[in-house]
Design an enzyme around this catalytic site. Sequence first.
Site, short mmCIF file in Angstrom:
data_model
loop_
_atom_site.label_atom_id
_atom_site.label_comp_id
_atom_site.label_asym_id
_atom_site.label_seq_id
_atom_site.Cartn_x
_atom_site.Cartn_y
_atom_site.Cartn_z
N ARG A 240 -31.77 -28.98 13.10
CA ARG A 240 -30.72 -28.08 13.57
C ARG A 240 -29.37 -28.73 13.29
O ARG A 240 -29.21 -29.95 13.42
CB ARG A 240 -30.85 -27.85 15.09
CG ARG A 240 -31.96 -26.88 15.47
CD ARG A 240 -31.63 -25.43 15.06
NE ARG A 240 -32.62 -24.49 15.53
CZ ARG A 240 -33.67 -24.06 14.83
NH1 ARG A 240 -33.87 -24.50 13.61
NH2 ARG A 240 -34.50 -23.18 15.33
N ASP A 264 -30.02 -27.97 5.27
CA ASP A 264 -30.61 -26.63 5.38
C ASP A 264 -30.10 -25.91 6.62
O ASP A 264 -30.27 -24.70 6.76
CB ASP A 264 -32.13 -26.75 5.44
CG ASP A 264 -32.82 -25.39 5.33
OD1 ASP A 264 -32.55 -24.67 4.34
OD2 ASP A 264 -33.62 -25.05 6.22
N GLU A 269 -23.93 -20.94 11.47
CA GLU A 269 -24.65 -20.26 10.39
C GLU A 269 -24.35 -18.76 10.43
O GLU A 269 -24.34 -18.18 11.53
CB GLU A 269 -26.15 -20.50 10.53
CG GLU A 269 -26.50 -21.97 10.33
CD GLU A 269 -28.00 -22.25 10.42
OE1 GLU A 269 -28.80 -21.29 10.50
OE2 GLU A 269 -28.37 -23.43 10.40
N HIS A 288 -30.76 -22.26 5.46
CA HIS A 288 -31.77 -22.24 6.53
C HIS A 288 -33.05 -21.54 6.04
O HIS A 288 -33.48 -20.54 6.63
CB HIS A 288 -31.23 -21.55 7.79
CG HIS A 288 -31.95 -21.96 9.04
ND1 HIS A 288 -31.36 -22.12 10.25
CD2 HIS A 288 -33.27 -22.25 9.25
CE1 HIS A 288 -32.26 -22.47 11.16
NE2 HIS A 288 -33.43 -22.57 10.56
N SER A 290 -35.74 -23.68 4.59
CA SER A 290 -36.72 -24.72 4.22
C SER A 290 -38.09 -24.42 4.81
O SER A 290 -39.10 -24.81 4.24
CB SER A 290 -36.23 -26.09 4.69
OG SER A 290 -36.14 -26.13 6.09
#
Length: 325
Positions: A240, A264, A269, A288, A290
């Site tokens: 995170r 990632d 976001e 985001h 992965s």
Amino acid sequence: MPSPTPHRVLVATRAHEGIVAALRTLRPDLEYRGAALTDVTPDDLAWADVFVGFERPPGAATMGRVRWVHSTGAGVDAWLVPPNLDASILLTRTPESFGPVIAEWAVARILAFQQQLGALADAQRNRQWAPRAIARVAGTRALVVGTGDVGGAVARALHRLGVQVTGVSRTGIAPNNAPGNAQDHASPFSATHRVEALAGLVGDAHWIVLAIPETASSRGLVSRDVLSRCRSAVLLNAGRGAVLDESALPEALDRGWLRGAALDVFAEEPLPPSSPLWSDPRVMISPHCSGRTTVDGAVSGFLECLAAVERGETPRWAVDRARGY
Ligand code: GLV
């Protein structure tokens, strides 16, 4: 435990159509509604016993009649920040294993750095014959922060490539390293330390892989101070964004504490267009993705938890709210 047994299931994710279609086939006795998260209405929340989704619908002050929230993501941080989910509501998380796919994400990036794929692609686009020094991954050292499903899979993949892997976890004991565990010899971790030792370990690592959830104790763990102790490492974050002080990254890269980063997840976001990370050639960004939840994984994970609830048991995947995962 939700009581009476849940009957009305609200699926609020991007993939709601596929999930609801599969659930209707497998459990036709239940009632379903599906919607994109942003389309969930107060009426849906007043109707549902169970909410299946990644996070709270925007603007929903309460969860209505919902007695059970099943997170389709492994990370449940979105449910444990204000307005916290009422303590009487059961919170479970998907049992889907994201370790193998995130391990491939990490290996792809580590190989990309060693093979200089970015620079070679740039040179190719410019029709330049520009040989680069290609380095081996074997013989390097990784520090994997988090030794659960994701960290364990990353460690196994790196170990197979000849990387020496050190683990960091809350307890200092990786699951396969537990004393007396018959699989001791198979552990990909050459050593595992408690998270308090992090600052003293990063200086020895070529790769630092963050594979931990966001919790009250992990937020800001990789601070500017920790970054300042890195010595030309590449930092990979698949946990995170809030675990890392993202604002310190440009300095960490400019001062050589880091030679690169593969990210990632981000503090905000989507990553805002104004972020300096977008245009930094030392940074590899993925949005985001992965380890994305699959329809099959979401369906089987929910049904596994439902079976436990219907037996009157606490699902194995119930979240320990004090721990945060
Ligand atoms: C994705 O980030 C997840 O929590 O599963």
